[in-house]
Design an enzyme around this catalytic site. Structure first.
Site, PDB file in Angstrom:
ATOM      1  N   ASP A   9     -27.066   9.481  -6.520  1.00 24.06           N
ATOM      2  CA  ASP A   9     -27.095   9.875  -7.941  1.00 24.06           C
ATOM      3  C   ASP A   9     -26.429  11.465  -7.776  1.00 24.06           C
ATOM      4  O   ASP A   9     -26.430  11.994  -6.560  1.00 24.06           O
ATOM      5  CB  ASP A   9     -28.501   9.746  -8.382  1.00 24.06           C
ATOM      6  CG  ASP A   9     -28.621  10.607  -9.953  1.00 24.06           C
ATOM      7  OD1 ASP A   9     -27.868  10.606 -10.561  1.00 24.06           O
ATOM      8  OD2 ASP A   9     -29.628  11.523  -9.714  1.00 24.06           O
ATOM      9  N   ASP A  11     -26.903  14.160 -10.396  1.00 23.65           N
ATOM     10  CA  ASP A  11     -27.616  15.425 -11.207  1.00 23.65           C
ATOM     11  C   ASP A  11     -29.083  15.384 -10.764  1.00 23.65           C
ATOM     12  O   ASP A  11     -29.538  14.215 -10.930  1.00 23.65           O
ATOM     13  CB  ASP A  11     -27.266  15.143 -12.588  1.00 23.65           C
ATOM     14  CG  ASP A  11     -26.000  15.583 -13.002  1.00 23.65           C
ATOM     15  OD1 ASP A  11     -25.060  16.469 -12.516  1.00 23.65           O
ATOM     16  OD2 ASP A  11     -25.504  14.597 -13.940  1.00 23.65           O
TER      17      ASP A  11
HETATM   18 MG   LIG Z   1     -30.366  12.289 -11.603  1.00 30.79          MG
END
Ligand SMILES: [Mg+2]
Ligand SMILES: [Zn+2]
Length: 202
Positions: A9, A11
């Site tokens: 992932d 962010d």
């Molecule tokens: Mg995230």
């Protein structure tokens, strides 16, 4: 031999979470994240970024801005010797305001579409891959695709809707710890099948 992969992932996992940011100058890697990614890359994993970018569907920024984000990440990882194998994003959202992107797609996490696409395009063995994220929607996407999953419990998951399909295989505090878990587990030879019990002699 199919490739081994790490799906990351973006962010809150790889870089600090600045909501809907597409300004490369505001991209800041999480503490230890670059080292963690480098250690995985050097251990022959291919590194993919898998990110929801509903800011496109909401009209906060045009899709083309994501190319600048990808380029900035590629450049900064390349500077430490890491080649990014892929950057996959979902620009959709069912409640979006930009018609072309306002749809209930198959790629927005927790759905596994981006992982399935990456696996197909890069000959990845999903059962040997790992998905690392900071919320349970990441875990669910990873599990749905058949990957092993690691949740970085850094406070970004706040709802904790836990069920079997969202249960992380491992929970750690940062990306370096996640890398260490992966390297330790994958280094172990797989266990041989247990021998049959001997027949009882009476
Ligand atoms: Mg995230
Ligand atoms: Zn999508």
């Amino acid at each position: 031999m199919p490739e081994r992969a790490i799906f990351l992932d973006k962010d809150g996992t790889l870089i600090e979470n600045v909501p809907y940011n597409v300004d490369p100058s505001k991209i800041q890697f999480c503490e230890g994240a670059i080292e963690a990614v480098r250690s995985l890359f050097n251990a022959s994993y291919r590194i993919f970024i898998i990110t929801n970018q509903s800011g496109v569907a909401h009209g906060y920024f045009p899709e083309q801005k994501l190319a600048g984000v990808e380029m900035a990440l590629r450049d900064r990882l390349a500077a430490v010797g890491v080649t990014l194998a892929g950057f996959y994003y979902c620009p959709h959202h069912a409640a979006g305001t930009v018609a072309a992107y306002a749809l209930d797609c198959e790629c927005r996490k927790p759905k596994p579409g981006m992982l399935l696409q990456a696996a197909q395009e890069h000959a990845i063995d999903l059962t040997r891959a790992w998905f690392i994220g900071d919320i349970l929607n990441d875990v669910e996407a990873g599990r749905s695709a058949g990957c092993r999953t690691i949740l970085i419990d850094n406070g970004n998951e706040t709802e904790w809707h836990l069920c079997r399909s969202r249960l992380p295989h491992h929970v750690v505090l940062n990306l370096m710890d996640a890398a260490n878990v992966i390297l330790a587990i994958d280094r172990q030879p797989s266990l041989p099948a247990a021998p049959p019990y001997p027949a009882l002699s009476v």
